[in-house]
Design a protein around this motif. Sequence first.
Motif, PDB file in Angstrom:
ATOM      1  N   ASN A 194       1.014  -1.297   0.245  1.00 18.99           N
ATOM      2  CA  ASN A 194      -0.004  -0.051   0.087  1.00 18.99           C
ATOM      3  C   ASN A 194       0.865   1.279  -0.180  1.00 18.99           C
ATOM      4  N   LEU A 195       0.672   2.290  -1.208  1.00 27.74           N
ATOM      5  CA  LEU A 195       1.458   3.347  -1.096  1.00 27.74           C
ATOM      6  C   LEU A 195       0.715   4.651  -0.738  1.00 27.74           C
ATOM      7  N   TYR A 196       1.519   5.755  -0.377  1.00 27.23           N
ATOM      8  CA  TYR A 196       0.790   6.914  -0.107  1.00 27.23           C
ATOM      9  C   TYR A 196       1.774   7.941  -0.682  1.00 27.23           C
ATOM     10  N   GLY A 197       1.339   9.068  -0.714  1.00 28.96           N
ATOM     11  CA  GLY A 197       2.114  10.383  -1.110  1.00 28.96           C
ATOM     12  C   GLY A 197       1.882  11.525  -0.434  1.00 28.96           C
ATOM     13  N   HIS A 198       2.889  12.333  -0.111  1.00 30.87           N
ATOM     14  CA  HIS A 198       2.266  13.642   0.369  1.00 30.87           C
ATOM     15  C   HIS A 198       3.093  14.910  -0.397  1.00 30.87           C
ATOM     16  N   GLU A 199       2.591  15.960  -0.874  1.00 30.82           N
ATOM     17  CA  GLU A 199       3.150  16.993  -1.649  1.00 30.82           C
ATOM     18  C   GLU A 199       2.976  18.384  -0.890  1.00 30.82           C
ATOM     19  N   TYR A 200       4.038  19.053  -0.583  1.00 33.47           N
ATOM     20  CA  TYR A 200       3.804  20.210  -0.016  1.00 33.47           C
ATOM     21  C   TYR A 200       2.990  21.417  -0.624  1.00 33.47           C
ATOM     22  N   ASN A 201       3.196  21.398  -2.049  1.00 37.19           N
ATOM     23  CA  ASN A 201       2.610  22.469  -2.958  1.00 37.19           C
ATOM     24  C   ASN A 201       0.980  22.132  -3.044  1.00 37.19           C
ATOM     25  N   ASN A 210       1.487  17.708   8.971  1.00 34.47           N
ATOM     26  CA  ASN A 210       1.095  17.384  10.384  1.00 34.47           C
ATOM     27  C   ASN A 210      -0.313  17.310  10.524  1.00 34.47           C
ATOM     28  N   LYS A 211      -1.086  17.140   9.258  1.00 29.17           N
ATOM     29  CA  LYS A 211      -2.267  16.704   9.324  1.00 29.17           C
ATOM     30  C   LYS A 211      -2.306  15.267   8.965  1.00 29.17           C
ATOM     31  N   ILE A 212      -1.327  14.534   8.770  1.00 27.84           N
ATOM     32  CA  ILE A 212      -1.219  13.131   8.547  1.00 27.84           C
ATOM     33  C   ILE A 212      -1.350  12.458   9.948  1.00 27.84           C
ATOM     34  N   LYS A 213      -2.239  11.545  10.139  1.00 29.54           N
ATOM     35  CA  LYS A 213      -2.275  10.941  11.336  1.00 29.54           C
ATOM     36  C   LYS A 213      -2.028   9.393  11.182  1.00 29.54           C
ATOM     37  N   GLN A 214      -1.702   9.029  10.210  1.00 35.06           N
ATOM     38  CA  GLN A 214      -1.346   7.686   9.644  1.00 35.06           C
ATOM     39  C   GLN A 214      -0.091   7.152  10.122  1.00 35.06           C
ATOM     40  N   LYS A 215       0.208   5.856  10.383  1.00 36.97           N
ATOM     41  CA  LYS A 215       1.417   5.341  10.590  1.00 36.97           C
ATOM     42  C   LYS A 215       2.172   4.648   9.342  1.00 36.97           C
ATOM     43  N   PHE A 216       3.373   4.723   9.101  1.00 36.27           N
ATOM     44  CA  PHE A 216       3.733   4.010   8.104  1.00 36.27           C
ATOM     45  C   PHE A 216       5.151   3.299   8.341  1.00 36.27           C
ATOM     46  N   GLU A 217       5.345   2.252   7.557  1.00 43.16           N
ATOM     47  CA  GLU A 217       6.710   1.623   7.639  1.00 43.16           C
ATOM     48  C   GLU A 217       7.700   1.919   7.193  1.00 43.16           C
ATOM     49  N   PHE A 218       7.783   2.820   6.081  1.00 48.62           N
ATOM     50  CA  PHE A 218       8.859   3.205   5.426  1.00 48.62           C
ATOM     51  C   PHE A 218       8.349   4.586   4.846  1.00 48.62           C
ATOM     52  N   HIS A 278      14.586  21.526   0.564  1.00 41.64           N
ATOM     53  CA  HIS A 278      13.565  22.740   0.174  1.00 41.64           C
ATOM     54  C   HIS A 278      12.666  23.058   1.127  1.00 41.64           C
ATOM     55  N   VAL A 279      12.659  22.209   2.232  1.00 44.57           N
ATOM     56  CA  VAL A 279      11.702  22.672   3.165  1.00 44.57           C
ATOM     57  C   VAL A 279      11.746  23.928   4.152  1.00 44.57           C
ATOM     58  N   GLN A 280      10.838  24.672   4.443  1.00 44.60           N
ATOM     59  CA  GLN A 280      11.009  25.837   5.074  1.00 44.60           C
ATOM     60  C   GLN A 280      11.140  25.549   6.381  1.00 44.60           C
ATOM     61  N   ASN A 281      10.353  24.579   7.176  1.00 49.77           N
ATOM     62  CA  ASN A 281      10.461  24.421   8.563  1.00 49.77           C
ATOM     63  C   ASN A 281      10.875  22.942   8.688  1.00 49.77           C
ATOM     64  N   ILE A 282      12.694  22.590   8.743  1.00 49.26           N
ATOM     65  CA  ILE A 282      12.838  21.491   8.732  1.00 49.26           C
ATOM     66  C   ILE A 282      12.732  20.636  10.047  1.00 49.26           C
ATOM     67  N   SER A 283      12.478  21.567  11.378  1.00 50.58           N
ATOM     68  CA  SER A 283      12.365  20.944  12.661  1.00 50.58           C
ATOM     69  C   SER A 283      10.831  20.325  12.712  1.00 50.58           C
ATOM     70  N   SER A 284       9.866  20.985  12.192  1.00 44.78           N
ATOM     71  CA  SER A 284       8.612  20.622  12.101  1.00 44.78           C
ATOM     72  C   SER A 284       8.333  19.339  11.201  1.00 44.78           C
ATOM     73  N   THR A 285       9.255  19.399  10.055  1.00 49.67           N
ATOM     74  CA  THR A 285       9.205  18.172   9.084  1.00 49.67           C
ATOM     75  C   THR A 285       9.773  16.859   9.822  1.00 49.67           C
ATOM     76  N   LEU A 286      10.895  16.962  10.379  1.00 50.10           N
ATOM     77  CA  LEU A 286      11.291  15.680  10.798  1.00 50.10           C
ATOM     78  C   LEU A 286      10.657  15.426  12.121  1.00 50.10           C
ATOM     79  N   SER A 287       9.961  16.397  12.942  1.00 53.05           N
ATOM     80  CA  SER A 287       9.411  15.761  14.216  1.00 53.05           C
ATOM     81  C   SER A 287       8.066  14.971  13.601  1.00 53.05           C
ATOM     82  N   ASN A 288       7.284  15.624  12.721  1.00 51.62           N
ATOM     83  CA  ASN A 288       6.240  14.942  12.234  1.00 51.62           C
ATOM     84  C   ASN A 288       6.256  13.789  11.613  1.00 51.62           C
TER      85      ASN A 288
END
Length: 244
Positions: free
Chosen positions: A21-28, A50-58, A67-77
Amino acid sequence: DVGYGNADFLLNLSKTFPDVNLYGHEYNQNRPMSMPYGNNIKKLYNGNINKIKQKFEFISLLHVLEHVQNISSTLSNIYKMLNLDGLLLIQVPNIEENIFDFATYDHLYHFNKNNLINLLNRYGFTLNKEYKLINKELTLLFQKKDSIKNSKIFKTKKVICKKYSLKNFFKKINNRVNRYDNISIFGAGQKGILLFNNLSNKEKIKFFIDEDKNKFNKNLCGVQIKNPKKINNSSKVLLIDEKK
């Protein structure tokens, strides 16, 4: 896949692993989400991660982290989204092998192997494996640590290795340029502009050379762009070895 872009990676995964099962996220948020789904591409997200509440294996970030503007928030999420035994694949340009990455206007961060590993350590990850896949790029696989250590926010822009500082680099280039009178720069793009603007004797640059026929006979920084097939042997061509 975080930052799926044109979804090539997702579609290739869909064909290679039809039972996953595959999922994708795009910042734009303005990117169309009408991508033709593979049978196993279940959902595409966009906007705030941070709206994604699902858990993933990979989870993969392929040329996204720089490219991400808030690297801290991205890696924490991403840490929260990843299962305890999950894996995180990151691919970014290697600044030690391509100093001109500093000239890429939309790259907010620049990484070598050590500062990328240190950054991920701060957000609860440890290195699992390094892959040598593409020249001048880092491809690292991370896994979760047992716990996150409290630390200050990592500020990549302040991590500049003296060996690869642009000041020293352009000092060496200027010393070489001063030996000649007629010089041309190969490459009428961002790297060529960066190089030209840091030369002390710009008047020695007689023209740019570029293989893109759409640039022929146009001007860049007030200097003409020429077809490499039409240059004579009287001009020295300035080529840059990005590893030195």
